[in-house]
Design an enzyme around this catalytic site. Sequence first.
Site, short mmCIF file in Angstrom:
data_model
loop_
_atom_site.label_atom_id
_atom_site.label_comp_id
_atom_site.label_asym_id
_atom_site.label_seq_id
_atom_site.Cartn_x
_atom_site.Cartn_y
_atom_site.Cartn_z
N VAL A 155 0.86 -1.18 0.00
CA VAL A 155 0.00 0.00 0.00
C VAL A 155 0.90 1.23 0.00
O VAL A 155 2.05 1.16 0.45
CB VAL A 155 -0.91 -0.02 1.26
CG1 VAL A 155 -0.08 -0.03 2.54
CG2 VAL A 155 -1.90 1.14 1.27
N VAL B 19 6.83 -3.40 -10.30
CA VAL B 19 8.04 -3.43 -11.11
C VAL B 19 8.50 -4.87 -11.25
O VAL B 19 8.69 -5.58 -10.26
CB VAL B 19 9.14 -2.57 -10.47
CG1 VAL B 19 10.46 -2.70 -11.23
CG2 VAL B 19 8.71 -1.11 -10.40
N HIS C 273 10.17 -6.77 11.89
CA HIS C 273 11.37 -5.96 11.75
C HIS C 273 12.45 -6.66 10.92
O HIS C 273 13.61 -6.74 11.33
CB HIS C 273 11.95 -5.64 13.14
CG HIS C 273 11.05 -4.84 14.00
ND1 HIS C 273 11.19 -4.77 15.39
CD2 HIS C 273 9.99 -4.04 13.72
CE1 HIS C 273 10.25 -4.00 15.90
NE2 HIS C 273 9.52 -3.54 14.90
N GLY D 69 15.04 -0.88 5.12
CA GLY D 69 15.60 -1.56 6.27
C GLY D 69 16.58 -2.66 5.93
O GLY D 69 17.35 -3.10 6.80
N HIS E 215 12.46 -0.56 17.74
CA HIS E 215 11.52 -0.64 16.63
C HIS E 215 12.17 0.09 15.45
O HIS E 215 12.77 1.15 15.63
CB HIS E 215 10.20 0.00 17.01
CG HIS E 215 9.52 -0.71 18.16
ND1 HIS E 215 8.47 -1.57 17.99
CD2 HIS E 215 9.78 -0.68 19.49
CE1 HIS E 215 8.10 -2.05 19.16
NE2 HIS E 215 8.88 -1.53 20.09
#
Length: 603
Positions: free
Chosen positions: A116, A257, A546, A579, A589
């Site tokens: 999203v 893509v 994470h 990340g 976090h």
Amino acid sequence: MCFVAFLHLFILCTLFPVAECLFLHPCNISDSILPSYDYIVVGGGVGGLVVANRLTEDRSVTVLVLEAGKLDFPANSVTVPGLVGHGWDPAYDWNISTIPQEFLDNSTIPLPLGHVVGGGTILNGLPTTRPGRRSANPGWGWRGLLPYFMKSETFVADMDSKVTRDFNIQTDMSVHGTNGPLEVTYPRFLYISNFLQGVSELGVPLLNDPNAGVMAGAMIVPSTMSVQSQSRADSRTAYLDGAISRPNLHLASEQTVTRILIGANGSAPGINVPLFGELRRAYGVQSVNCIMEVILAAGAILSPILLQVSGIGPALVLKELNISVQVDLPGVGQNLQDHAMVQPFYNYTNTCLFSAADIAGAILQEVEDEYFTNHTGPWTAPLISTTAFPSLRSLTANWSSILQSVSSCSAEQHLPPGQHPTILKGYDQQRQLLLQFLNWDDVGALEVMADSIGTLSVSNLHPFSRGTVRALSADVFASSDTVAADVEVDPRYCSQPEDCTILNTTAMQQLMPKPPAPWDKMAGPGPLNETVLLDAVQRNLRTEFHPCGTTSMMPFELGGVVNPRLVVYGTANLRVVDGGIMPLVPAAHVQAAVYAIAEKVCL
């Protein structure tokens, strides 16, 4: 479908009266898109939207952002902090799961990833914490990123003096920003403080401000939320909505893509150029050309997959998929790390304590009215606001034997078989750093979260286990509906056994903690024994959302993928900004770190 999409576009234009062709609609994208842009950004999450915003501050620069997901029109379950975690539109998730985890109970584990505009910031739990001062990469640790933490945020400590006193909140405004795009604040309602009292009695220090450089302790954490409306603040509202009138910024949603086009100095693919003989150049994606750079910001799972199908990755993997090797880069998709979380670990049983689980019936209507009328009350509180990051020394007297057990293993003993020598060398250095970190009393080893519904969860902040991400097909992205089937994600949770070592404690007796079924029947009058606890961990372990490390910023000879400018080795103009570039998952976090990374790379 195009009618529905047109309706969404009509609503968007009424919300933002000066759109200036910012959103290229799926139904007419071929008529609206330019043949070339200065920069093409793949992924509309934190990294992609921050970079696009900052680049287009220069009105002479053109930027195209391509996002596979939709433009969201979020429901209350996404925007209202007290409802976060109660579900979201399935279309906002890539619906990817891990392969069966052999070191747990051989089950697959869902790995939610934002599909999203806004990426994971549309789905996450809102807490914002920064990594501590201890770091490995010069210039990219807490001190190096501090100016960019501050640049990204507008921090407001708008709380009653009694609340700040009772919950030990004393914000150090010298390390916070006051004029950034992203709103960060504390909720106007906080649940019980017994958790803080309990861990304090165990010797874990209480921290005034968790984002001032020291994370080993217990604290109330701030959240990414609007001060005025007490609703979610995300990368779209922070970095995209404010740039809505820039004609040089185009965003095309629902555009997956399939690969990055790579050649020698912009030539067609297929020319065999050695890794360091002549740098490869990214010259576009699909039918759109790039003049300056392609910036990959699809996240730690999908960015390495996109690199692989574009010909950049371990040569053996690419040849198995019949993909022409543009750059033999062994580290792409390796070094996967995540905060493994056991949830729920304990339930509160003290019926005198009010929790979000008590919001029902007449109370529910009262809480709802209070939130939408005054922006106050329990619904302003996210699922997680109270956490502790105890050091290993504070958790157990056996801390040194745990570290010794890890250090006595060879580097490859707990890694996937057949690793490239550079990966082994890089992991060995990472392991030495982790042993140093865990030896210090100002570095957290675990995160213990006391949530609003009355449960305690635990996650491992410094995992030694390493996993992999790889494409199973050269056409992974041919259809967004089949991506999950063509991606293999193997975090290898607890492949290093010490990651699942159970550290039991008698904390928080006022909460009367009780383990979840069926382990509650095994507990008896005393604490659970280690065998029973380990079984509970292996069956309840999940992701804390994470994932990191799969496109690491490390030297090439240590298995790195990008250099300190975040440029992919062997290429001249292909960057990764998400990340995945963090070589070690931070003991925090991760969203604050990714905002800062994207701000820094745009300097």
